[in-house]
Design a protein around this motif. Structure first.
Motif, PDB file in Angstrom:
ATOM      1  N   CYS A 193      -1.013  11.752  13.149  1.00 40.35           N
ATOM      2  CA  CYS A 193       0.433  11.805  13.380  1.00 40.35           C
ATOM      3  C   CYS A 193       0.995  13.138  12.879  1.00 40.35           C
ATOM      4  O   CYS A 193       0.508  13.699  11.894  1.00 40.35           O
ATOM      5  CB  CYS A 193       1.140  10.657  12.658  1.00 40.35           C
ATOM      6  N   GLU A 194       2.020  13.616  13.563  1.00 40.14           N
ATOM      7  CA  GLU A 194       2.638  14.872  13.147  1.00 40.14           C
ATOM      8  C   GLU A 194       3.156  14.759  11.720  1.00 40.14           C
ATOM      9  O   GLU A 194       3.024  15.678  10.919  1.00 40.14           O
ATOM     10  CB  GLU A 194       3.778  15.229  14.102  1.00 40.14           C
ATOM     11  N   THR A 195       3.774  13.620  11.419  1.00 38.03           N
ATOM     12  CA  THR A 195       4.182  13.329  10.055  1.00 38.03           C
ATOM     13  C   THR A 195       3.273  12.226   9.520  1.00 38.03           C
ATOM     14  O   THR A 195       3.334  11.091  10.000  1.00 38.03           O
ATOM     15  CB  THR A 195       5.647  12.855   9.997  1.00 38.03           C
ATOM     16  N   PRO A 196       2.393  12.538   8.568  1.00 43.00           N
ATOM     17  CA  PRO A 196       1.451  11.514   8.078  1.00 43.00           C
ATOM     18  C   PRO A 196       2.180  10.287   7.549  1.00 43.00           C
ATOM     19  O   PRO A 196       3.243  10.389   6.934  1.00 43.00           O
ATOM     20  CB  PRO A 196       0.702  12.246   6.951  1.00 43.00           C
ATOM     21  N   ARG A 197       1.596   9.113   7.823  1.00 41.41           N
ATOM     22  CA  ARG A 197       2.179   7.849   7.369  1.00 41.41           C
ATOM     23  C   ARG A 197       1.224   7.170   6.404  1.00 41.41           C
ATOM     24  O   ARG A 197       0.021   7.100   6.665  1.00 41.41           O
ATOM     25  CB  ARG A 197       2.432   6.923   8.558  1.00 41.41           C
ATOM     26  N   LEU A 198       1.761   6.691   5.302  1.00 42.27           N
ATOM     27  CA  LEU A 198       0.982   5.886   4.370  1.00 42.27           C
ATOM     28  C   LEU A 198       1.203   4.422   4.737  1.00 42.27           C
ATOM     29  O   LEU A 198       2.326   3.913   4.664  1.00 42.27           O
ATOM     30  CB  LEU A 198       1.412   6.150   2.928  1.00 42.27           C
ATOM     31  N   LEU A 199       0.138   3.745   5.167  1.00 44.69           N
ATOM     32  CA  LEU A 199       0.240   2.375   5.646  1.00 44.69           C
ATOM     33  C   LEU A 199       0.074   1.349   4.535  1.00 44.69           C
ATOM     34  O   LEU A 199       0.608   0.245   4.628  1.00 44.69           O
ATOM     35  CB  LEU A 199      -0.816   2.125   6.724  1.00 44.69           C
ATOM     36  N   TYR A 200      -0.696   1.710   3.528  1.00 48.34           N
ATOM     37  CA  TYR A 200      -0.967   0.759   2.451  1.00 48.34           C
ATOM     38  C   TYR A 200      -1.252   1.523   1.175  1.00 48.34           C
ATOM     39  O   TYR A 200      -2.164   2.354   1.114  1.00 48.34           O
ATOM     40  CB  TYR A 200      -2.165  -0.121   2.821  1.00 48.34           C
ATOM     41  N   ASP A 201      -0.467   1.253   0.166  1.00 48.76           N
ATOM     42  CA  ASP A 201      -0.671   1.829  -1.156  1.00 48.76           C
ATOM     43  C   ASP A 201      -0.872   0.682  -2.132  1.00 48.76           C
ATOM     44  O   ASP A 201       0.080  -0.045  -2.449  1.00 48.76           O
ATOM     45  CB  ASP A 201       0.538   2.669  -1.565  1.00 48.76           C
ATOM     46  N   PRO A 202      -2.094   0.456  -2.626  1.00 47.85           N
ATOM     47  CA  PRO A 202      -2.336  -0.698  -3.495  1.00 47.85           C
ATOM     48  C   PRO A 202      -1.529  -0.687  -4.775  1.00 47.85           C
ATOM     49  O   PRO A 202      -1.291  -1.740  -5.369  1.00 47.85           O
ATOM     50  CB  PRO A 202      -3.841  -0.602  -3.781  1.00 47.85           C
ATOM     51  N   GLU A 203      -1.083   0.482  -5.222  1.00 48.27           N
ATOM     52  CA  GLU A 203      -0.282   0.531  -6.448  1.00 48.27           C
ATOM     53  C   GLU A 203       1.156   0.109  -6.196  1.00 48.27           C
ATOM     54  O   GLU A 203       1.829  -0.422  -7.072  1.00 48.27           O
ATOM     55  CB  GLU A 203      -0.328   1.940  -7.035  1.00 48.27           C
TER      56      GLU A 203
END
Length: 419
Positions: A319-329
């Motif tokens: 993606c042009e703008t990176p997406r964080l889908l899951y952050d366990p913290e």
């Protein structure tokens, strides 16, 4: 007019051992990639010698699946003799127990394969860093049948490369899930610098995924982007994964890959555990099957990938703008540990089980049935016995036990997870 069925790319899964091979096939892989005990880029994986390779190919054929053999080492001069010998052994295999293609990266290995084992189609590894249409055309001219594109490409780049592939008669393949390498298309010297183990010779120790001490958490803000955190160095218990902070996950874009004509979607992980492979392959299989009905991946798919995740999941360069889908913290999601794996029937309503974690029979258990089905066993629905046939209420990782239960969805090879 009834529209044409959507193009569903091949689901290509890792198979580092015979058990992982069987797991990937059982949970829905269309094809698997595996290597020998050496000469691929996972020298620490157990791998498949020639007799084991023949068994693996026979097993895959029973599932209607394909096997791709990795020979993607970037050899030095002293390694060429071993490459020649391996190609000769592959060429001598009975076609009924042979891989469907060879995965290669080095131009010299391409040349040797075409001379010594010309009957095998060649698939070019991501290590070749194919990043533009002219490079794709070059490899097509060399007789390569499929190219795994560089991992650093964006979605528009991939679409353009897929179109170029159709023009030049070569398929394209992309990684969609798993570890993101610190180096350009895996050409890493970090391990060689730290402990003299070259990733390009199959000896990657994944030092980018080690945890390093940061004396205090640091957010780096680039001068021309005020208010935006460009890099974050954070620690838990004094150590953090600084160089490879998240894994790739493109499960929400599978329909797009099908529309642009990508032939195969690859899951990284010949070194990952069996249970991680089972959960990841099952999730992607369900998501791909859903495309036939016009369904997008639902919450169950993403939850399954969270269960298998070793670190945060994001979209990488896609993606042009990176997406964080899951952050366990940051996420409230609770990962349920694995309880065991069913090995074989052990009599009426009894199953031999390899215990994978602390298993208290007061807990409910989910059966990981392929197709993302998760029937549940309540505590009173099952019992455990030890090797002496005695009832037990607690089992620990590494134990062999017997599951006593008559549920219709139990089967050899299925995993059991604490609910």
């Amino acid at each position: 007019m009834i529209p044409d069925a959507p193009h569903i790319p091949e689901l290509l899964a890792p198979a580092g051992t015979p058990d992982k091979l069987a797991t990937a096939l059982r949970y829905g892989a269309d094809a698997v990639y595996l290597g020998g005990p050496d000469l691929s880029l996972r020298a620490k994986a157990a791998g498949f010698d020639i007799p084991a390779l023949k068994d693996a190919c026979t097993c895959a054929h029973t599932f209607g699946a394909r096997v791709y053999y990795t020979l993607n080492i970037l050899p030095r001069e002293s390694g060429l003799h071993g490459v020649r010998e391996r190609l000769e052994a592959l060429n001598d295999l009975d076609p009924a127990a042979s891989p469907h293609a060879l995965i290669v990266a080095d131009p010299g290995v391409v040349r040797l394969a075409q001379r010594i084992a010309p009957r095998y189609p060649l698939h070019l590894s991501t290590q070749a860093n194919t990043s533009n249409s002219e490079a794709l055309a070059f490899w097509a001219d060399q007789g390569v049948a499929r190219v795994n594109l560089a991992r650093e490409l964006t979605g528009p780049d991939i679409a353009a490369m897929a179109a170029a592939g159709r023009e030049h008669g070569v398929e394209v393949e992309c990684f969609v899930h798993g570890a993101q390498c610190l180096a350009i298309s895996g050409r890493c010297l970090l391990g060689a610098a730290i402990n003299r183990r070259s990733a390009n010779l199959g000896l990657c120790t994944q030092p980018c995924r080690f945890e390093y001490a940061v004396r205090e958490s640091i957010d780096l803000e680039e001068k021309t982007r005020p208010g935006h955190t460009t890099w974050r160095a954070a620690c838990a218990d004094g150590f953090g994964a600084l160089f490879a902070p998240e894994d790739l996950c493109l499960v929400h874009h599978l329909g797009w890959f099908g529309r642009v004509g990508v032939a195969a979607l690859k899951i990284e992980g010949r070194m990952r555990s069996e249970q991680a492979i089972a959960q990841t392959v099952d999730a992607y299989r369900a998501a791909l099957d859903g495309l036939c009905d016009g369904r997008m991946p639902g919450q169950a798919v993403m939850d399954e990938l969270r269960h298998a995740a070793a670190r945060p999941l994001g979209t990488g360069f896609f993606c042009e703008t990176p997406r964080l889908l899951y952050d366990p913290e940051a996420s409230p999601f609770i990962r349920r540990p694995m309880a065991g794996k069913i090995i074989a029937p052990a009599g009426d309503h009894r199953w031999s089980v390899a215990v994978k974690g602390r298993w208290d029979t007061a807990a409910a258990i989910d059966i990981l049935v392929p197709g993302l089905q998760r029937p549940r066993l309540a505590p009173g629905d099952y019992a455990l016995e030890n090797a002496a046939g005695e009832r037990i209420t607690l089992a620990h990782s590494g134990m062999d036990a017997v599951l006593v239960c008559d549920h219709p969805d139990l089967s050899a090879g299925f995993f059991l997870r604490l609910a």
